[in-house]
Write an enzyme that holds these catalytic residues in place. Structure first.
Site, PDB file in Angstrom:
ATOM      1  N   HIS A 186      44.364  92.496  57.061  1.00 18.96           N
ATOM      2  CA  HIS A 186      43.494  91.305  57.006  1.00 18.96           C
ATOM      3  C   HIS A 186      44.337  90.129  56.483  1.00 18.96           C
ATOM      4  CE1 HIS A 186      39.963  89.018  57.130  1.00 18.96           C
ATOM      5  NE2 HIS A 186      39.207  89.622  56.237  1.00 18.96           N
ATOM      6  N   ASP A 237      37.772  96.223  46.272  1.00 21.19           N
ATOM      7  CA  ASP A 237      37.176  96.150  47.614  1.00 21.19           C
ATOM      8  C   ASP A 237      36.263  97.364  47.769  1.00 21.19           C
ATOM      9  OD1 ASP A 237      36.646  95.447  50.240  1.00 21.19           O
ATOM     10  OD2 ASP A 237      38.661  95.868  50.995  1.00 21.19           O
ATOM     11  N   ARG A 241      38.634  80.582  52.177  1.00 26.26           N
ATOM     12  CA  ARG A 241      38.815  81.065  53.557  1.00 26.26           C
ATOM     13  C   ARG A 241      38.708  79.877  54.523  1.00 26.26           C
ATOM     14  NH1 ARG A 241      37.999  86.305  55.115  1.00 26.26           N
ATOM     15  NH2 ARG A 241      38.791  85.508  57.090  1.00 26.26           N
ATOM     16  N   GLN A 281      42.819  86.775  55.007  1.00 25.17           N
ATOM     17  CA  GLN A 281      42.199  86.969  53.690  1.00 25.17           C
ATOM     18  C   GLN A 281      43.245  86.856  52.584  1.00 25.17           C
ATOM     19  OE1 GLN A 281      38.754  87.796  52.711  1.00 25.17           O
ATOM     20  NE2 GLN A 281      39.748  87.161  50.815  1.00 25.17           N
ATOM     21  N   ARG A 288      38.556  89.847  65.629  1.00 25.03           N
ATOM     22  CA  ARG A 288      38.307  90.945  64.680  1.00 25.03           C
ATOM     23  C   ARG A 288      38.060  92.169  65.538  1.00 25.03           C
ATOM     24  NH1 ARG A 288      34.479  91.040  59.417  1.00 25.03           N
ATOM     25  NH2 ARG A 288      36.285  89.838  58.752  1.00 25.03           N
ATOM     26  N   CYS A 303      37.270  90.420  47.936  1.00 20.72           N
ATOM     27  CA  CYS A 303      37.242  89.699  49.216  1.00 20.72           C
ATOM     28  C   CYS A 303      35.823  89.523  49.737  1.00 20.72           C
ATOM     29  CB  CYS A 303      38.092  90.442  50.244  1.00 20.72           C
ATOM     30  SG  CYS A 303      37.637  92.185  50.415  1.00 20.72           S
TER      31      CYS A 303
HETATM   32  N1   CP Z   1      36.188  89.031  53.529  1.00 21.86           N
HETATM   33  C1   CP Z   1      35.764  89.024  54.821  1.00 21.86           C
HETATM   34  O1   CP Z   1      36.541  89.100  55.783  1.00 21.86           O
HETATM   35  O2   CP Z   1      34.423  88.844  54.946  1.00 21.86           O
HETATM   36  P1   CP Z   1      33.601  88.986  56.309  1.00 21.86           P
HETATM   37  O3   CP Z   1      33.622  90.422  56.723  1.00 21.86           O
HETATM   38  O4   CP Z   1      32.223  88.488  55.952  1.00 21.86           O
HETATM   39  O5   CP Z   1      34.265  88.110  57.363  1.00 21.86           O
END
Ligand code: CP
Length: 340
Positions: free
Chosen positions: A129, A227, A296, A132, A102, A268
């Site tokens: 992402h 979101d 996930r 996701q 990330r 998400c």
């Molecule tokens: N949706 C998502 O990626 O959550 P986090 O930021 O908690 O990983």
């Protein structure tokens, strides 16, 4: 080297196969019968930003599959500070079977991947992402009306053009679904994303709509998705963004009830409850936000198996025994006396 950086790098058929694998692994896991497909494997997890779902799902997925994950948090490795991306990527690649990352900037992820000798998996960047949204479309397949096909599904994303919005636009249009982004004009999906979406639709038969009208857009929605309206680093823009989105673009009960009675609510997470969506819809009986989160875990398992399992060595038993003999024989010899 094949990485998992963007759903655009995969065909509709490959993404469908990945989602079929999610289903198989989820069912096996639910019955406590998940095979240890990644026994002995390691995953390096680089996080430049905090995470709940991505971090926990990848780490638990590796454990459940018989492997191991290392959480490499900001400040605890040298990446970007005292070591360049090339050296970090090359070194970690020598020790693990895959890297999940990330990164604040998409370019950092691309540079990691360009230098890695193991698969790199995108755990979110400022651009997209992908894990996701593979999870999200799998979740939609679980919750769609039985008489509808994937190509019938209408997904309405209401809110800022976030990285999740970008990936969902690309994933849905690639899969032949019907995607609408609803936002005030200033916050709508940029032309570059729309071009990718239109190119996907030309192949898949899906559709892409950009609108500033939430009520009209949800009238035939199967799934309503939202979101955050702002993220870390956008604090100075909060008053302007709040004024642009509130109250017209908030997913509240009045807007949710303008959708068909089978429509599902998605997010998400993390959510700013009471901002982009109210408790009444996030906790509504037709909200599937926690199913999304759980999926996930099953999605990460499928991605990890897809990218790591084919690369694991499976030596013949005779070779394993020969090496064990060599090592045990060495260890049974008396140790050399240390020099005076
Ligand atoms: N949706 C998502 O990626 O959550 P986090 O930021 O908690 O990983």
């Amino acid at each position: 080297m094949k990485h998992f950086l963007d759903t655009q790098d995969f065909s509709r058929g490959e993404l469908l196969r990945m989602m079929a694998l999610i289903g198989l692994l989820k069912r096996a896991d639910k019955q406590g019968a998940l095979p240890p497909l990644l026994a002995g494997a390691s995953l390096g997890m680089i996080f430049e930003e905090p995470s709940t779902r991505t971090r926990v799902s990848f780490e638990v997925a590796m454990t459940k599959l018989g492997g191991h994950a290392l959480y490499l948090k900001p400040g605890e490795i040298h990446l970007g500070e005292r070591e360049n991306i090339k050296d970090t990527s090359q070194v970690i690649s020598r020790m693990v079977d895959a890297i999940e990352a990330r990164t604040l900037k998409n370019k950092t992820l691309l540079d990691l991947a360009a230098n890695a000798t193991v698969p790199v998996i995108n755990g979110l960047t400022d651009y997209n992402h992908p894990t996701q949204v593979v999870c999200d479309v799998f979740t939609m397949l679980e919750h769609k009306l039985p008489e509808k096909e994937l190509s019938d599904l209408r997904v309405v994303f209401i809110g800022d053009a976030t990285n999740v919005c970008a990936s969902l636009l690309m994933m849905c249009t690639r899969m032949g679904m019907h995607f609408t982004h609803v936002a005030p004009p200033k916050y709508q999906a940029p032309e570059a994303w729309q071009r990718i979406g239109r190119e996907n639709c030309a192949v898949s038969g899906g559709s892409l709509t950009i609108s500033d009208d939430p009520v009209a857009s949800v009238r035939d929605a199967d799934f309503i998705y939202t979101d955050l309206w702002w993220w870390v680093g956008q604090e100075a823009e909060i008053p302007e963004r709040r004024a642009a989105f509130m109250p017209r673009y908030q997913v509240n009960l009045a807007l949710f009830e303008a959708a068909p009675p089978h429509a599902r609510m998605m997010h998400c997470l993390p959510a700013s409850r009471g901002v982009e969506a109210t408790d009444a819809v996030l906790d509504h009986p037709r909200s599937i936000i926690y199913d999304q989160s759980e999926n996930r875990l099953h999605t990460e398992k499928a991605i990890l198996v897809t990218f790591i399992h084919p690369r694991l060595r499976k030596p013949p038993e005779a070779l394993r025994q020969w090496h064990a003999g060599q090592i045990h024989s060495f260890l049974s010899e008396p140790a050399l006396e240390s020099a005076p």
